[in-house]
Structure formats: C-alpha cells, structure tokens
Enzyme design. Structure first.
Site, short mmCIF file in Angstrom:
data_model
loop_
_atom_site.label_atom_id
_atom_site.label_comp_id
_atom_site.label_asym_id
_atom_site.label_seq_id
_atom_site.Cartn_x
_atom_site.Cartn_y
_atom_site.Cartn_z
N HIS A 196 19.49 59.22 -32.61
CA HIS A 196 18.52 59.58 -33.63
C HIS A 196 19.16 59.72 -35.02
O HIS A 196 18.52 59.49 -36.04
CB HIS A 196 17.87 60.91 -33.21
CG HIS A 196 16.76 61.37 -34.09
ND1 HIS A 196 15.47 60.93 -33.92
CD2 HIS A 196 16.75 62.21 -35.16
CE1 HIS A 196 14.70 61.51 -34.84
NE2 HIS A 196 15.45 62.28 -35.60
N CYS A 248 13.13 58.17 -29.68
CA CYS A 248 14.30 58.54 -28.88
C CYS A 248 14.10 58.12 -27.41
O CYS A 248 12.96 58.05 -26.92
CB CYS A 248 14.54 60.05 -28.96
SG CYS A 248 15.53 60.54 -30.40
N ASN A 255 12.18 50.11 -43.79
CA ASN A 255 12.03 51.09 -44.86
C ASN A 255 12.96 52.24 -44.51
O ASN A 255 12.90 52.76 -43.41
CB ASN A 255 10.60 51.63 -44.92
CG ASN A 255 9.59 50.53 -45.16
OD1 ASN A 255 9.86 49.57 -45.86
ND2 ASN A 255 8.42 50.66 -44.56
N CYS A 265 10.70 63.14 -30.94
CA CYS A 265 10.79 61.86 -31.68
C CYS A 265 10.21 60.75 -30.81
O CYS A 265 10.60 60.60 -29.66
CB CYS A 265 12.24 61.54 -32.02
SG CYS A 265 12.47 59.86 -32.64
N GLU A 310 5.41 46.15 -64.10
CA GLU A 310 5.58 45.73 -62.71
C GLU A 310 4.26 45.72 -61.94
O GLU A 310 3.92 44.72 -61.29
CB GLU A 310 6.58 46.66 -62.00
CG GLU A 310 7.99 46.63 -62.58
CD GLU A 310 8.20 47.60 -63.73
OE1 GLU A 310 7.26 48.36 -64.05
OE2 GLU A 310 9.30 47.59 -64.33
N HIS A 327 14.90 58.20 -37.31
CA HIS A 327 15.48 57.42 -36.21
C HIS A 327 15.64 55.96 -36.66
O HIS A 327 14.67 55.36 -37.11
CB HIS A 327 14.58 57.51 -34.97
CG HIS A 327 15.29 57.06 -33.73
ND1 HIS A 327 15.55 57.89 -32.66
CD2 HIS A 327 15.83 55.87 -33.40
CE1 HIS A 327 16.21 57.22 -31.73
NE2 HIS A 327 16.38 55.98 -32.17
N GLY A 345 8.84 56.62 -48.11
CA GLY A 345 7.74 57.02 -47.24
C GLY A 345 8.05 57.07 -45.76
O GLY A 345 7.15 57.07 -44.93
ZN LIG Z 1 14.77 59.73 -32.39
#
Ligand SMILES: [Zn+2]
Ligand SMILES: [Zn+2]
Length: 347
Positions: free
Chosen positions: A108, A48, A148, A45, A311, A159, A154
């Site tokens: 995470h 992290c 988001n 990640c 919309e 994390h 998306g």
């Molecule tokens: Zn992470």
C-alpha cells in the site's frame, strides 16, 4: 530568462513561455503538504490484497501486479444502449468500452518510483498484455493507460495503481498527435517524434536521463514546469512491440525520472502520467512513436499551476518557467530515492 512563443509540433499549437514572470508576487492559495507514514497493508483499502471491494469481489492475495475491471467504470460493455434521442443537431451513443485498474504492487505504501527496476519492467509487460488484449476487441478504438498520483490531482487512495480506459473513441490529444505524425510523415518521409528526439539530443540541455534504448527529457515546447517525456529511441506504435531489451532500458530511464521527481522536494511528487499510444481503430499509424508524458501540477513544492483563461478558456498554455532551467534542476537530483538515502543532501 526566456520570453517567447514555442511551437508544440505534436499538438500543433503555440505555448507562451514567459519565464521572466516566475517570481512575480503571489498572494493566492498554496498547497499544504504533510508527509504521512503509511503502513504496507490497510484493512479498508479496496486495492490491498485479500480485501473486499464495493462490488463484493475479493482481491486475491497477489504478489506483484493485479488487474481487475473497474467497479465504477466510466465506459462499459454494460452501459445503457436504450438512450433518449437528443434534439436538433445533437448526437449521443452508448458509452461502450472497458475500464480496468492495475495495481502496481501489493504494498500500500509504495509508489511507482520506489519499485525495483525489474518490477517496473514487469509492469510494462502487464501494460503490453493489456494493450494487446483490449486492442483486439472490435469495439475498442484506443487503449488509454494513465496514473493520477497525489491528492492535488484528486487521488484519495495512495495505493499504487493506474487505470485503463479502452474506449470506442480516440482521446483528443492522441488524435491530434496521430494526425500531426501522419502529416509529417507524408510531407517529409520522416517520423515526427524521431526529429523531436534528434533536436533534443543536439541541444542536450533538456535531457534528464538516457541509455542505449530509451531517453527522458523536458521537451522544448513543455507546457508544465516539470513536464517530462520518456520514450524508446526506436519508433514503436505502442508499448506492446518493445523487445525485452528495450523494456529493460525503458524501465531504467523511467525509474530515474520518478526517483528524481521525488528527490526534487523530498516528497512524493504528484503527477498525471499518460501513455501515448497509437489508436487501435485500424488506421495506419506507423508514424506514431509511443511515449509516456508526465504532467506534474506543481510549480513549486507548495504552488499549483493554475489553469485559467489561456489554458481553460483558450486552449493554449502559458508557462512561467523555462524548460532548460527545470531540466537542469531534475538532472541534478540523485538517482537514489531519498527514502533509501536519508543522508543525501538537498539543494
Ligand atoms: Zn492498499
Ligand atoms: Zn504525446
């Protein structure tokens, strides 16, 4: 059932509320949800602690929040300045600005709603610092902070983090709200958002949570089924001027909203969260009232609100649900996160 048009005073547009249609037959696609059990630390990640990012930078072993310049910025001090001149009436300019990432926690597998209230208050302080720091730069006309959350909007990396775009232009919705607020102040001598709060409190049916200094509600003119606004009761142009007491109150109400979201369907609730703050372009914005807006894309646990003709093509929203009903659903949810209260009964 509500079937009417409602005026959105901040966006100066009509919203069609057609709640009588909400149970119409649906044969389109639905969203699959599988609850994944995530570990606290993931070796690959890029958010992290202690991990290397694609840029080659190594994250510090941070204990609370961590802010860094986005490795894939959409606006940057290094954006090209030698641009091809377009033809005719067209214009362009360098994509100047600063894009940053704020990690909420070294863990995470947490979400914003699972942070302790003090940790949320600490994050608000980080947002204050960022707003002050970035808004002081002459090329920055607006500091846009947003998160988001969820694969349906998306996000590939769970994390917990948000992003900051400090841009040389003011985002459209903010520009509209700022103008609406300025006009209202000129015409009435009052702050538009204060009159919205007054109307919400007089009605009362759409309030989700409230304390001395902050309030959360689904506005009368909501465009999304579970669209929630969280705001301080006093008018502040941005998060930066909230006092420590207000910060505490705000984080309490914010946490309640996030926990209720997750408890609603006992799943991590996807959303787009945006901080609406006054532009920093030197204009007069004392009619601007800082607030957070949540725009959750789901209408039901497995059903997306599709943006279509009205919309996307026309720019006005068609809502299939009544804000009063949805607010009641949220208000009824427990303030204890379901992950910490497995016995809590649903429905
Ligand atoms: Zn992470
Ligand atoms: Zn707003």
């Amino acid at each position: 059932m509500v079937w009417e048009e409602r005026w959105h005073p901040l966006r100066e547009e009509w919203v069609i509320v057609a709640a009588h249609r909400q149970n119409r037959p649906w044969s389109g696609s639905t969203v699959q949800h599988q609850e994944k059990v995530l570990p606290e630390y993931v070796a690959d990640c890029y958010l992290c602690p202690g991990n290397a990012r694609v840029s080659g930078h190594v994250n510090p072993v941070y204990a609370q929040t961590f802010v860094f310049d986005n490795d894939h910025p959409c606006v940057s001090e290094n954006a090209p300045v030698e641009l091809n001149a377009p033809t005719g009436i067209y214009r362009n300019r360098p994509a100047r600005g600063i894009a940053r990432v704020v990690c909420y926690s070294p863990k995470h597998n947490l979400t914003l709603g699972e942070l302790e209230r003090d940790e949320i208050a600490n994050l608000l302080r980080v947002w204050q610092e960022q707003y002050r720091d970035l808004s002081a730069r002459p090329e920055v006309n607006h500091v846009f902070i947003f998160e988001n959350k969820g694969e349906v909007v998306g996000v590939s990396n769970p994390h917990p983090h948000c992003q900051i775009y400090a841009t040389n232009f003011v985002f459209k919705f903010i520009e509209t709200e700022a103008r609406a607020g300025q006009n209202y102040l000129k015409q009435t001598g009052r702050v538009l958002f204060q009159d919205i709060l007054k109307a919400e409190r007089e009605d009362g049916r759409r309030i989700i949570a409230e304390n001395d200094s902050a309030i959360a509600f689904i506005p009368y003119f909501a465009r999304y089924a579970y669209e929630v606004f969280v705001a301080p009761k006093e008018t502040h142009a941005s998060v930066a001027s909230l006092s420590d007491r207000e910060l505490g109150g705000f984080s309490e109400v914010l946490k309640k909203v996030l926990v209720k979201f997750d408890n609603l369907w006992r799943m991590p609730f996807p959303y787009v969260m945006t901080l609406h703050q006054a532009p920093t372009d030197g204009g007069d914005y004392h009619g601007f009232h800082f607030h957070i807006e949540f725009h959750p894309p789901l209408r039901k646990p497995d059903l997306l609100k599709y943006l279509a003709g009205p919309e996307i093509g026309g720019g006005n929203f068609l809502s299939d649900t009544s804000p009063e009903e949805k607010a009641e659903e949220l208000r009824e949810q427990s303030d204890v996160h379901y992950k910490h209260a497995p016995e809590v009964k649903t429905q």
